[in-house]
Design a protein around this motif. Sequence first.
Motif, PDB file in Angstrom:
ATOM      1  N   GLU A 131      -3.930   3.700  -8.931  1.00  0.00           N
ATOM      2  CA  GLU A 131      -3.299   3.389  -7.649  1.00  0.00           C
ATOM      3  C   GLU A 131      -4.351   3.169  -6.561  1.00  0.00           C
ATOM      4  OE1 GLU A 131      -0.251   2.718  -7.331  1.00  0.00           O
ATOM      5  OE2 GLU A 131       0.338   3.315  -9.340  1.00  0.00           O
ATOM      6  N   ILE A 132      -5.438   3.982  -6.622  1.00  0.00           N
ATOM      7  CA  ILE A 132      -6.516   3.798  -5.634  1.00  0.00           C
ATOM      8  C   ILE A 132      -7.158   2.430  -5.804  1.00  0.00           C
ATOM      9  CG2 ILE A 132      -8.801   4.605  -4.949  1.00  0.00           C
ATOM     10  CD1 ILE A 132      -7.844   7.468  -5.554  1.00  0.00           C
ATOM     11  N   THR A 133      -7.368   2.028  -7.082  1.00  0.00           N
ATOM     12  CA  THR A 133      -7.943   0.701  -7.356  1.00  0.00           C
ATOM     13  C   THR A 133      -7.030  -0.395  -6.820  1.00  0.00           C
ATOM     14  OG1 THR A 133      -9.044   1.522  -9.329  1.00  0.00           O
ATOM     15  CG2 THR A 133      -8.732  -0.866  -9.163  1.00  0.00           C
ATOM     16  N   ARG A 134      -5.720  -0.190  -6.997  1.00  0.00           N
ATOM     17  CA  ARG A 134      -4.749  -1.183  -6.496  1.00  0.00           C
ATOM     18  C   ARG A 134      -4.838  -1.305  -4.982  1.00  0.00           C
ATOM     19  NH1 ARG A 134       1.811  -0.456  -7.098  1.00  0.00           N
ATOM     20  NH2 ARG A 134       2.409  -2.354  -5.971  1.00  0.00           N
ATOM     21  N   ILE A 135      -4.913  -0.148  -4.297  1.00  0.00           N
ATOM     22  CA  ILE A 135      -5.040  -0.178  -2.826  1.00  0.00           C
ATOM     23  C   ILE A 135      -6.339  -0.863  -2.419  1.00  0.00           C
ATOM     24  CG2 ILE A 135      -5.324   1.257  -0.771  1.00  0.00           C
ATOM     25  CD1 ILE A 135      -3.498   3.338  -2.132  1.00  0.00           C
ATOM     26  N   SER A 136      -7.417  -0.524  -3.103  1.00  0.00           N
ATOM     27  CA  SER A 136      -8.724  -1.097  -2.786  1.00  0.00           C
ATOM     28  C   SER A 136      -8.708  -2.618  -2.939  1.00  0.00           C
ATOM     29  CB  SER A 136      -9.801  -0.482  -3.685  1.00  0.00           C
ATOM     30  OG  SER A 136     -11.055  -1.086  -3.443  1.00  0.00           O
ATOM     31  N   ARG A 137      -8.070  -3.081  -4.029  1.00  0.00           N
ATOM     32  CA  ARG A 137      -8.029  -4.525  -4.263  1.00  0.00           C
ATOM     33  C   ARG A 137      -7.247  -5.245  -3.157  1.00  0.00           C
ATOM     34  NH1 ARG A 137      -5.914  -4.350  -8.823  1.00  0.00           N
ATOM     35  NH2 ARG A 137      -3.770  -5.017  -8.338  1.00  0.00           N
ATOM     36  N   LEU A 138      -6.121  -4.661  -2.718  1.00  0.00           N
ATOM     37  CA  LEU A 138      -5.318  -5.262  -1.651  1.00  0.00           C
ATOM     38  C   LEU A 138      -6.101  -5.329  -0.341  1.00  0.00           C
ATOM     39  CD1 LEU A 138      -1.871  -3.563  -2.359  1.00  0.00           C
ATOM     40  CD2 LEU A 138      -2.390  -6.004  -2.575  1.00  0.00           C
TER      41      LEU A 138
ATOM     42  N   GLN B 119      -2.551  16.853 -16.060  1.00  0.00           N
ATOM     43  CA  GLN B 119      -3.953  16.488 -15.842  1.00  0.00           C
ATOM     44  C   GLN B 119      -4.244  15.075 -16.354  1.00  0.00           C
ATOM     45  OE1 GLN B 119      -6.221  19.559 -17.735  1.00  0.00           O
ATOM     46  NE2 GLN B 119      -5.810  21.114 -16.136  1.00  0.00           N
ATOM     47  N   ARG B 120      -3.649  14.775 -17.554  1.00  0.00           N
ATOM     48  CA  ARG B 120      -3.866  13.416 -18.096  1.00  0.00           C
ATOM     49  C   ARG B 120      -3.238  12.360 -17.174  1.00  0.00           C
ATOM     50  NH1 ARG B 120      -2.636  16.057 -23.003  1.00  0.00           N
ATOM     51  NH2 ARG B 120      -0.483  15.257 -22.872  1.00  0.00           N
ATOM     52  N   GLU B 121      -2.031  12.635 -16.706  1.00  0.00           N
ATOM     53  CA  GLU B 121      -1.336  11.655 -15.855  1.00  0.00           C
ATOM     54  C   GLU B 121      -2.060  11.459 -14.521  1.00  0.00           C
ATOM     55  OE1 GLU B 121       2.642  12.955 -15.424  1.00  0.00           O
ATOM     56  OE2 GLU B 121       3.281  12.304 -17.434  1.00  0.00           O
ATOM     57  N   ILE B 122      -2.487  12.550 -13.890  1.00  0.00           N
ATOM     58  CA  ILE B 122      -3.157  12.418 -12.589  1.00  0.00           C
ATOM     59  C   ILE B 122      -4.513  11.734 -12.717  1.00  0.00           C
ATOM     60  CG2 ILE B 122      -4.336  14.664 -12.572  1.00  0.00           C
ATOM     61  CD1 ILE B 122      -3.622  14.874  -9.598  1.00  0.00           C
TER      62      ILE B 122
ATOM     63  N   ILE C  21       0.835  -1.207   0.000  1.00  0.00           N
ATOM     64  CA  ILE C  21       0.000   0.000   0.000  1.00  0.00           C
ATOM     65  C   ILE C  21       0.870   1.258   0.000  1.00  0.00           C
ATOM     66  CG2 ILE C  21      -1.652   1.328   1.393  1.00  0.00           C
ATOM     67  CD1 ILE C  21      -2.911  -1.313   2.232  1.00  0.00           C
ATOM     68  N   ARG C  22       2.068   1.170   0.611  1.00  0.00           N
ATOM     69  CA  ARG C  22       2.932   2.340   0.739  1.00  0.00           C
ATOM     70  C   ARG C  22       3.316   2.901  -0.636  1.00  0.00           C
ATOM     71  NH1 ARG C  22       6.904   0.208   3.399  1.00  0.00           N
ATOM     72  NH2 ARG C  22       5.894   0.482   5.409  1.00  0.00           N
ATOM     73  N   ASN C  23       3.568   2.041  -1.622  1.00  0.00           N
ATOM     74  CA  ASN C  23       3.996   2.498  -2.953  1.00  0.00           C
ATOM     75  C   ASN C  23       2.920   3.328  -3.658  1.00  0.00           C
ATOM     76  OD1 ASN C  23       6.506   1.336  -2.637  1.00  0.00           O
ATOM     77  ND2 ASN C  23       5.870  -0.611  -3.553  1.00  0.00           N
ATOM     78  N   PRO C  24       1.674   2.834  -3.809  1.00  0.00           N
ATOM     79  CA  PRO C  24       0.650   3.672  -4.461  1.00  0.00           C
ATOM     80  C   PRO C  24       0.331   4.939  -3.676  1.00  0.00           C
ATOM     81  CG  PRO C  24      -0.329   1.660  -3.593  1.00  0.00           C
ATOM     82  CD  PRO C  24       1.156   1.492  -3.512  1.00  0.00           C
ATOM     83  N   LEU C  25       0.429   4.891  -2.323  1.00  0.00           N
ATOM     84  CA  LEU C  25       0.189   6.099  -1.531  1.00  0.00           C
ATOM     85  C   LEU C  25       1.261   7.154  -1.812  1.00  0.00           C
ATOM     86  CD1 LEU C  25      -0.958   4.688   1.948  1.00  0.00           C
ATOM     87  CD2 LEU C  25      -2.331   5.924   0.271  1.00  0.00           C
ATOM     88  N   SER C  26       2.510   6.671  -2.021  1.00  0.00           N
ATOM     89  CA  SER C  26       3.589   7.617  -2.339  1.00  0.00           C
ATOM     90  C   SER C  26       3.326   8.312  -3.680  1.00  0.00           C
ATOM     91  CB  SER C  26       4.932   6.884  -2.378  1.00  0.00           C
ATOM     92  OG  SER C  26       5.234   6.342  -1.118  1.00  0.00           O
TER      93      SER C  26
END
Length: 674
Positions: free
Chosen positions: A492-499, A482-485, A458-463
């Motif tokens: 990254e939020i989806t990745r955290i949610s899945r974990l 804007q495109r990147e964010i 979780i630390r990586n996507p939060l960073s």
Amino acid sequence: MKSANRFYIIVLLLLTSLLCPASVKAYRDKGVIQVGYEPDLAPLNYDDNNTVAGFSADLLRAIFAGEPVQLVFVPLVKSEAITAINTGEIDLFASIPFSRKLTKNVRFSEPFYTSSVGILTPKTQKNPPVSIANFSGRLVSLQKDTVEYDFLRRVQDIKYQVSNSQHTALEFFFAQRADIFVGNVDTARYYLKKLHLDSQYQFSNPHFMSSVFCFGVAKDNVTLLYQLNSGLSRLKSTGVYNNLYRKWFGKEESRVSNILSALWKVGVAIAAVFLLLLYIGVKWNRELKRQVDSKTADLIELNSSLVQQVEIAKNNNEFLNQIIESSLRGIIIINRDGAVAKHNRSIAEIFGYSEKLKGKSYQDIAFLDSLLKDKFDPVLIGSTPHFTGEFQLVKKNSTMMRHVRYCVYPLYQYNQEIIGIILTIEDISREVEVRKKLFDQEKHRALSRMVAGIAHEIRNPLSSIKTFVELIPSKIHNQKFQREISTSVPREITRISRLIESLIGYARQRKAKKELISSKKLIDEVVTLLLHDIKSKGISLKRDLVEDHIIIVDHDQIEQVIINLIINAVDSLSETESTTPKVLEVSSYATDQSVILQVKDNGPGMTPEELSNALEPFYTTKPKGTGLGLPLAQQLVKESGGELLIASEKDIETTATILFNRAERTVASPDKSI
């Protein structure tokens, strides 16, 4: 005919003298036959005013009457007599009960006396025992090394007062040092009459067992054995045996003499009228007598054998009843008609039934009807060898849920024909409780290990998210930013949610149930939870999950099994000091009938001895291991209808294979409860 018989006897004696010269000449050279006897086994043999009296003593005197030998009687207890026969101190022992275990050391003559072994009790005793089922808690007085002693010592919960003779055993009983006496009925009656105790005692069962008495000689003394057997035959044919039997027991041993006497009188009457038939009648009578004697001896032996078989059958039945009643498992026997033929007390304790079930149809008993539905007929006709399984029940007059294991298998009779079924039931509530605790312990152990890994993940996507947030004030109007964010932050939020969802799903307590599960999805969920732990230890993960297969299992249990297997593989790879790259392979594939899940590592492997003990509870090679991971995994796989196999080669690899029956995808979603 007589000359031929004499010829055969002479030949037999010559052969015997050549084979056993010492035994043939022993007593002839001495002119004395040493006879061992029990001095107080009345009325067979006993001391009477410095004279040995009794039925067997009189038989021996009659057998050797006219022989140039002297009978010297030596008082001995039975155990001493057996030793004395083998050492040659005595030539024979009078009145020894036939015993198969003694045939190794002693030759037995033809039986000369059959007696009953009875149960003697005081007349004042309430509910006197009639069988061994009533012996529990009572002190039994009896003689050592007898048929009754050999039988009763195999029965549990019986206390003994053992003596060296029938008389001593009776004295203990008369002195109120024992509750009951078990022994020779005729001997007991002799001493009851002699001591004027007839009015105080009674036989609650005068036919508890039977005992056949013979003369015993050394194994190599066949000449003396022949003389005893031929002498007994002679005494019976001449009527001397019946006279002695009547003298000591007040009745004749058989009706053979009466029959012969009647036939003789008829022959004489017919001869008076038909003189011509006199010679034929006499000759026929003699031949008939010889045949009757021969058949009588055969019948006596057959009767003795039948009596023994009946007693053995009774004892076996009693022994079987004791085994069934003492079993902690519930046992029910149901006949071909579906009626309960027998059950033990444990059935009532498990199900809470107080009424007797015997004689009732199993279909009229709720729990039996439910349990044996679709099982009774297949087992009875032999199409299915047995059924085993587990179920839950609420004990009658109770609200407590119990876990029960059952087994249904056929009941065979002697010719292997199925005559009913046997149902065994065992309360495994404690076992299930312990199994659940072990499952929870293993789950908590794995959970604590996964939390650390997921926290790192979780630390990586939060960073990344933090970095984007910090750049917003300065680059809010930058289109590339804007495109990147808009792309990276949701990913990254989806990745955290899945974990987090994977961790919550694993930690959540769910009711045990079997479901249609995707093998690929199940393995992906586990790998997601353990991926950081695997990579942090420098292990390469290979996944072969191209195909998706459906299995019917308990999701939580099999998820725990795969977690345990992967953790074991990771720990094993972490311990290896080899420079070879560490590889963990997880795969899933299928055959026509099965789905196979596999976890393989190239760690240190196991020796053949370690492999043979791998699935044994509490066996571990880890310094801090519990030895319960693999046994628990095996149990969980079995509960889902699968099989766990472990293969390993030392310093090469270890492979854990799980086999399940293949299921069809019958619904849109594979994770469907059934």
